[in-house]
Design a protein around this motif. Sequence first.
Motif, PDB file in Angstrom:
ATOM      1  N   TYR A 145       0.826  -1.211   0.000  1.00  0.00           N
ATOM      2  CA  TYR A 145       0.000   0.000   0.000  1.00  0.00           C
ATOM      3  C   TYR A 145       0.862   1.264   0.000  1.00  0.00           C
ATOM      4  CZ  TYR A 145      -3.438   3.499   1.243  1.00  0.00           C
ATOM      5  OH  TYR A 145      -4.236   4.617   1.234  1.00  0.00           O
ATOM      6  N   HIS A 151      -2.319   5.166  -7.321  1.00  0.00           N
ATOM      7  CA  HIS A 151      -2.668   4.056  -6.428  1.00  0.00           C
ATOM      8  C   HIS A 151      -4.099   4.214  -5.913  1.00  0.00           C
ATOM      9  CE1 HIS A 151       1.730   3.557  -6.488  1.00  0.00           C
ATOM     10  NE2 HIS A 151       1.442   2.280  -6.301  1.00  0.00           N
ATOM     11  N   THR A 152      -5.034   3.883  -6.763  1.00  0.00           N
ATOM     12  CA  THR A 152      -6.453   3.969  -6.451  1.00  0.00           C
ATOM     13  C   THR A 152      -6.977   2.596  -6.036  1.00  0.00           C
ATOM     14  OG1 THR A 152      -7.037   3.469  -8.737  1.00  0.00           O
ATOM     15  CG2 THR A 152      -6.724   5.807  -8.165  1.00  0.00           C
ATOM     16  N   VAL A 153      -8.214   2.552  -5.556  1.00  0.00           N
ATOM     17  CA  VAL A 153      -8.838   1.273  -5.216  1.00  0.00           C
ATOM     18  C   VAL A 153      -8.882   0.378  -6.452  1.00  0.00           C
ATOM     19  CG1 VAL A 153     -11.005   0.170  -4.524  1.00  0.00           C
ATOM     20  CG2 VAL A 153     -10.177   2.178  -3.275  1.00  0.00           C
ATOM     21  N   TYR A 156      -5.568  -1.356  -6.995  1.00  0.00           N
ATOM     22  CA  TYR A 156      -5.334  -2.498  -6.110  1.00  0.00           C
ATOM     23  C   TYR A 156      -6.207  -3.692  -6.480  1.00  0.00           C
ATOM     24  CZ  TYR A 156      -2.444   0.507  -3.213  1.00  0.00           C
ATOM     25  OH  TYR A 156      -1.447   1.338  -2.762  1.00  0.00           O
ATOM     26  N   ILE A 173      -3.245  -6.833   2.692  1.00  0.00           N
ATOM     27  CA  ILE A 173      -2.918  -5.417   2.519  1.00  0.00           C
ATOM     28  C   ILE A 173      -1.729  -5.107   3.424  1.00  0.00           C
ATOM     29  CG2 ILE A 173      -3.741  -3.045   2.758  1.00  0.00           C
ATOM     30  CD1 ILE A 173      -6.629  -4.262   2.513  1.00  0.00           C
ATOM     31  N   LEU A 180      -2.195   4.135   6.040  1.00  0.00           N
ATOM     32  CA  LEU A 180      -3.536   3.716   5.633  1.00  0.00           C
ATOM     33  C   LEU A 180      -4.573   4.373   6.543  1.00  0.00           C
ATOM     34  CD1 LEU A 180      -5.257   1.784   3.809  1.00  0.00           C
ATOM     35  CD2 LEU A 180      -5.033   0.091   5.665  1.00  0.00           C
ATOM     36  N   MET A 184      -9.743   4.792   3.802  1.00  0.00           N
ATOM     37  CA  MET A 184      -9.174   3.958   2.747  1.00  0.00           C
ATOM     38  C   MET A 184      -9.183   2.485   3.146  1.00  0.00           C
ATOM     39  SD  MET A 184      -8.495   5.084  -0.194  1.00  0.00           S
ATOM     40  CE  MET A 184      -7.483   3.703  -0.732  1.00  0.00           C
ATOM     41  N   ASP A 187     -12.728   1.396   2.460  1.00  0.00           N
ATOM     42  CA  ASP A 187     -13.033   1.358   1.030  1.00  0.00           C
ATOM     43  C   ASP A 187     -12.309   0.204   0.335  1.00  0.00           C
ATOM     44  OD1 ASP A 187     -14.528   3.594   1.492  1.00  0.00           O
ATOM     45  OD2 ASP A 187     -13.179   4.992   0.457  1.00  0.00           O
ATOM     46  N   LEU A 188     -11.042   0.016   0.678  1.00  0.00           N
ATOM     47  CA  LEU A 188     -10.250  -1.016   0.017  1.00  0.00           C
ATOM     48  C   LEU A 188     -10.708  -2.419   0.414  1.00  0.00           C
ATOM     49  CD1 LEU A 188      -7.981  -1.827  -1.838  1.00  0.00           C
ATOM     50  CD2 LEU A 188      -6.333  -1.327  -0.004  1.00  0.00           C
ATOM     51  N   LEU A 192     -12.381  -5.333  -2.014  1.00  0.00           N
ATOM     52  CA  LEU A 192     -11.793  -6.670  -2.126  1.00  0.00           C
ATOM     53  C   LEU A 192     -12.809  -7.752  -1.766  1.00  0.00           C
ATOM     54  CD1 LEU A 192      -8.271  -5.986  -0.552  1.00  0.00           C
ATOM     55  CD2 LEU A 192      -8.731  -6.534  -2.954  1.00  0.00           C
TER      56      LEU A 192
END
Length: 614
Positions: A145, A151-153, A156, A173, A180, A184, A187-188, A192
Amino acid sequence: MRKIEITDVSLRDGIQSLLATRVRTEDMLPIISILDKCGFWSLEVWGGATFDVCLRYLKEDPWERLRKFKEHTPNTRLEMLLRGQNIVGYRHYPDDVVEAFVKKAYDNGIEVFRIFDALNDTRNLRKAIETAKKVGAVVKGVLSYTISPVHTVEYYLRVAKELVDMGVDILSIKDQAGILSPKMAHDLVSALKSEFPHYPVHLHTQTTADLAQMAQLKGIEAGADMIDTVFYSLSCQTSHPPGETMIYVLRELGYRVDVDEKLYKKAGDMFVEVRKKYKKFDLLPPYPDVGVLTHQVPGGMITNFINQLREQGMEDKLPEVLEEVVRVREDLGYPPLVTPTSQIVGTQAFLNVLHGERYKVVTKETKDYVKGLYGKPPAPVKEEILKKILGDEEPIYHIRPADLLEPELEKVREEALKAGARSEEDILSYALFPMIAKEYFQWRESYEKGEAVSPEVELSQEEREKIPVEFVITVHGEQYHVQIAGRGEPTQEGKSFFIRLDGRLEEVIIKPLREVSAVTTPYGEIYGGEEVKPKRPRPVGVGDVTSPISGKVVSIKVSVGQEVKEGDVLFTVEAMKMENEVHSPVDGVVEEILAVPGEVVNPDEVVIKIKPKI
């Protein structure tokens, strides 16, 4: 009740984050026996910097450490951090070395491989993942990360899809810099879990900026299944959330955590005393580093910067170096700052500040990075930087970097055995770190004969009496209270001491110019004595070649009498775990070589003398 699994990382990432990885195996064995009974999903205890540090500083066999850990943990999986094609080193290794290393790590006790690439280039993970799955290990495929415009969602998710296609068991992650945010994290993890509903999501984040506990909670709310913690006495600063606290909070919120928090605290209590033993490495300030949200430099790298700047007498330049890190990272396409790219970007920023000109001196690793030999940068390297570093002639590669490498293991086998290797594990150690492994093998043989001492041996009583332990210095009317906390490792640059200056722990390097055997008057006046002559002369002519930075000579590329042209590589020197090539400033003939591989050299010393052509 949704179950949350915990991996304890105290005895790898915890000691690496706070104590420079210098904790000896014998001090960890009683603690790992307690951790084994706590009920963790796994214990991360190997990989990362531990392999290098065991050989380089502790004079321990990292393989033997792993075997001992395995003996003490019959109930819990052991996990390691593997740098993909970099394994536990700082360059790409051929596939045969990666494959052999993963197999031997598994044979010696590793059941879980957490595998990452600093650039999130999954081509660099393929061989390690393939081998780990083949031997029957569990694989955590890592998303390194970082924060940048690219480096957007969605970025990844693309990387995660490639990892899933390679057969990983868990999506992990990895927030090594502690940047982090709770939003984020939510959201990440949400993305996933939505895209890959059948895959556990593991969340690793560090407490550098004090975001980690909030990020973990929001990540768990979004569906994260696993988190990393450490026991309380190795938590916070640049480390990780205290597990005892996280267990309490998660249970209060209605989650199931099958970890015995009382035993966990017992392990933490035991380490309180162990940590005191390593106080000379315990140098971080007791407050969070919110600056990391801008420069994104991991905590261990900050310590390296401080030490390097001290050696150059430029400690006040730290803010300037951190600002330059931001610029260099942008120049190079926003790589995440995790090993080895943290060293590449950090060392280049340091050199830019040291020499007062950007990219005047460029490390070999920086050149290799922009050539594509570490993989594909997240964003293109700036065109003007490419030209400045490589010129117009050097090639740029777009294939998987390891495809350019010839098999290496059998080639180094005979060399390793001559250097003192006794096992397949020793041969792998040599393949990864030839110079360091050879030094360790030589020390091991001398130690077994009783001719060498272990690095942890205390100073003799006679030595203690020669060192002032506490005094007051008055400079221009200002008084400073000084306490000697201990002696550091001897260096070529001088004698290292750890002092407390008005209560603040500092390392100082004393370079003797005159020495006396004793103070000869009641008032401490020093007279007489012997002048300490420098080992190498200072440069005076255009052909006197020095190192651009204090470091260890890795290799000499020329011999006396050899003709060289301007720009030819004369020698390489290692500093901050990066290799710097030193080039000839003139056409001429090598007249004298004043250093050998393994020696430490300084910028004010001549390493090679060249007689210029007239």
